[in-house]
Write an enzyme that holds these catalytic residues in place. Structure first.
Site, PDB file in Angstrom:
ATOM      1  CG  HIS A   1       5.517  -5.403  -4.690  1.00  0.00           C
ATOM      2  ND1 HIS A   1       4.231  -5.211  -4.238  1.00  0.00           N
ATOM      3  CD2 HIS A   1       6.229  -4.337  -4.262  1.00  0.00           C
ATOM      4  CE1 HIS A   1       4.168  -4.071  -3.578  1.00  0.00           C
ATOM      5  NE2 HIS A   1       5.371  -3.519  -3.569  1.00  0.00           N
TER       6      HIS A   1
ATOM      7  CE  LYS B   1      -8.125  -4.410 -23.358  1.00  0.00           C
ATOM      8  NZ  LYS B   1      -9.178  -3.384 -23.225  1.00  0.00           N
TER       9      LYS B   1
ATOM     10  CB  VAL C   1     -11.558  -7.089 -26.277  1.00  0.00           C
ATOM     11  CG1 VAL C   1     -10.663  -6.288 -25.393  1.00  0.00           C
ATOM     12  CG2 VAL C   1     -11.694  -8.502 -25.742  1.00  0.00           C
ATOM     13  CG  ASP C   2     -12.452  -4.123 -21.967  1.00  0.00           C
ATOM     14  OD1 ASP C   2     -11.866  -5.202 -22.100  1.00  0.00           O
ATOM     15  OD2 ASP C   2     -11.877  -3.066 -21.656  1.00  0.00           O
ATOM     16  CB  SER C   3     -18.193  -2.785 -24.964  1.00  0.00           C
ATOM     17  OG  SER C   3     -17.915  -2.783 -26.334  1.00  0.00           O
TER      18      SER C   3
ATOM     19  CB  CYS D   1       5.188  -4.205   0.118  1.00  0.00           C
ATOM     20  SG  CYS D   1       6.095  -2.681  -0.134  1.00  0.00           S
ATOM     21  CE1 TYR D   2       1.044   0.934   5.602  1.00  0.00           C
ATOM     22  CE2 TYR D   2      -0.508  -0.905   5.702  1.00  0.00           C
ATOM     23  CZ  TYR D   2      -0.078   0.331   6.153  1.00  0.00           C
ATOM     24  OH  TYR D   2      -0.783   0.966   7.147  1.00  0.00           O
TER      25      TYR D   2
ATOM     26  CD  GLU E   1       2.400  -7.947  -5.581  1.00  0.00           C
ATOM     27  OE1 GLU E   1       3.219  -8.728  -5.060  1.00  0.00           O
ATOM     28  OE2 GLU E   1       2.121  -6.836  -5.085  1.00  0.00           O
TER      29      GLU E   1
ATOM     30  N   GLY F   1       0.838  -1.203   0.000  1.00  0.00           N
ATOM     31  CA  GLY F   1       0.000   0.000   0.000  1.00  0.00           C
ATOM     32  C   GLY F   1       0.861   1.236   0.000  1.00  0.00           C
TER      33      GLY F   1
ATOM     34  CB  SER G   1     -17.148   0.508 -28.207  1.00  0.00           C
ATOM     35  OG  SER G   1     -16.259  -0.473 -27.701  1.00  0.00           O
TER      36      SER G   1
END
Ligand code: XMP
Length: 510
Positions: free
Chosen positions: A170, A366, A227-229, A83-84, A172, A56, A224
């Site tokens: 990190h 994504k 790919v998302d919509s 980390c935090y 990740e 964080g 649109s």
């Protein structure tokens, strides 16, 4: 779906990436607010096998720095802190922090000093990604330091009796190559979690919750072609069928053949697809407009007007949006995160529409959206499309956007994509497009002097669009594109290649 691993969110930019890494192993994981209490964890998550504390932006001890319910450490499930989280946990358990003379930011070498449960299988020296100034200087009793760096004596600690672990770095982020192994050690070796999650599960679970939220009401979606919509249309369509109205607004600033492509891709699906040809309205609103910001504003406003009219006609009560996780984190929408940039998307519709929001992809990245799309059987061409901005070709036509100039750009842009696909480069590039410049240039064609338009080619590689490098496309491919454009588009006499990275340039020209 009940998570086996929960991630307490202390506001780190990579927080969701942690849950994502766990899900990549096929183990269901969710992010929860950092102030979730031990009682809530026990009650809501009966399958809980482990807790991960995220990083964080705050410093321990500063005003407002997020804390956690210390009783969560007594639930009896293993804890991994990053980390935090690593610093917070050390102080809660009686350790001490020191302010380093120097921070560690970026790739850093660590030495794995002794046999360790959390770092099992790692080399003696590994490269990890660090981002801190303070560090743990005194460990709580019962803990041992299992890795160190030149600057930080406690790069990792563990207490194998209580199964509590901390990493200053990190694991990740992809820069930490050994990160996957560390998560594997924690999820399977320490927590003994079982595989229980796949994209198919996500789809089934999401379809159920879409049905539950809609509860028989109609929903509307701005399609649109991105790919998302498109993925959200397919997903919500599966749940609601004809109760979903997907509105595609042809602003006149779309790529060549876009309306046909949308009709082919969605026309056969069991949804109510509305194709709105609003070209005339948009062209007349853009008459004489040259300023990039005015173009964006006019298009955004017009798009919302047209969409509003259609939503009203459809009698919908719910607005479906293809928001994904990075859109939310960049806008500072999660509790402890800081604002990095405001998401700019024409699809971001105003609240005054008085519609209830539905955002089924809001926790995905994504590439996870692309996996959902593939699992739903959507065509490859749709799944792997390059991003396209809401204002469309209008921000790629420098100067006035007349229908004639739109046509020139559409043709040049079509040739560019066609050649990239033929040469196999489309899939290696993050985003490619043509730009029509507001100038003319002299040339020689046949035996005569010519004085024609100029096209710039923009091709970039990027991970998220925040930074980008111009793509190192072979000269032969560029040559074919250039000669096809100058031969086939009679208004163009010169083609140039944009070699600007972002920063300092943006990806779009306007
Ligand atoms: P820039 O030009 O800011 O673009 O470097 C970064 C990414 O965002 C896209 N972009 C937009 N997308 N609405 C969108 O939906 C917009 O107004 C918009 N402007 C830029 C751009 O294509 C690139 O992928």
């Amino acid at each position: 779906m009940n998570p086996q691993i929960v991630v307490l969110d202390f506001g780190g930019q990579y927080c969701h990436l942690i849950a994502r890494r766990v899900r990549d192993f096929g183990v269901y994981s969710e992010v929860v607010p950092s102030d979730t209490t031990a009682d809530e964890l026990k009650e809501k998550y009966p399958l809980l096998k482990g807790i991960i504390l995220s990083g964080g932006p705050a410093s321990i001890g500063e005003k407002g720095a997020p804390k956690m319910d210390e009783k969560s450490l007594e639930i009896g499930v293993p804890v991994l802190s990053l980390c935090y989280g690593h610093q917070l946990l050390a102080t809660i358990l009686g350790g001490k922090l020191g302010v380093g003379k120097q921070g560690e930011y970026g790739l850093t070498k660590i030495s794995v000093n002794r046999k360790s449960m959390i770092l099992a299988g790692l080399e003696k020296s590994e490269t990890v990604w660090m981002n801190h100034r303070d560090s743990v200087v005194e460990l709580p009793s019962g803990f041992s330091a299992v890795a160190s760096s030149e600057i930080c004596e406690v790069a990792a600690y563990e207490n194998t009796d209580n199964k509590i672990f901390g990493l200053q770095f990190h694991p990740e982020v992809t820069h930490t190559k050994c990160g996957k192994k560390i998560f594997e050690n924690f999820v399977f070796g320490v927590c003994e979690a079982k595989k229980d999650w796949s994209m198919q599960d996500f789809i089934e679970r999401t379809v159920d919750s879409i049905k539950e939220q809609a509860n028989g009401r109609r929903a509307v979606l701005g399609l649109s072609g991105g790919v998302d919509s498109s993925t959200v249309a397919a997903l919500v369509g599966r749940a609601l069928g004809k109760n979903l109205t997907a509105v595609f607004v042809d602003t006149g600033f779309m790529r060549k053949g876009e309306s046909e492509f949308i009709k082919d891709s969605f026309g056969k699906q069991d949804i109510d697809l509305k194709m709105i040809d609003a070209k005339k309205r948009f062209y007349s609103a853009m008459k004489g407009v040259e300023d990039p910001e005015r173009k964006r504003k006019i298009i955004g406003k017009m798009f919302i007007d047209v969409f509003n009219e259609e939503a009203k006609k459809a009698g919908a009560k719910i607005l479906v949006q293809g928001t994904i996780y990075p859109d939310r984190i960049e806008s500072g929408a999660t509790k402890n995160s800081t604002v990095i940039k405001s998401h700019h998307n024409v699809g971001g519709l105003p609240k005054e529409m008085d519609l209830e929001l539905m955002e089924p992809l809001q926790d995905l990245y994504k590439d996870e959206v692309r996996k959902v799309a593939e699992t739903l059987g959507m065509p490859k061409e749709l799944v792997w499309r390059h991003p396209f901005p809401g204002p469309g070709l209008a921000v790629r036509i420098l100067g006035e956007c007349t229908p004639e100039r739109v046509n020139v750009l559409q043709e040049a842009d079509y040739i560019l994509l066609d050649e990239l696909k033929k040469s196999g480069w489309y899939g290696k590039i993050w985003q490619a497009f043509a730009v029509l410049l507001p100038i003319k240039s002299v040339g020689v064609q046949g035996d005569a002097r010519s004085y024609k338009g100029v096209i710039a080619l923009r091709m970039v590689n990027s991970v998220d669009g925040m930074t980008a490098d111009f793509s190192k496309v072979p000269h032969e491919v560029l040559e074919t594109i250039s000669s096809r454009i100058t031969n086939e588009v009679k208004e163009v006499g010169r083609v140039v290649y944009d070699i600007t990275n972002k920063p300092p340039g943006t990806i779009e020209w306007e």
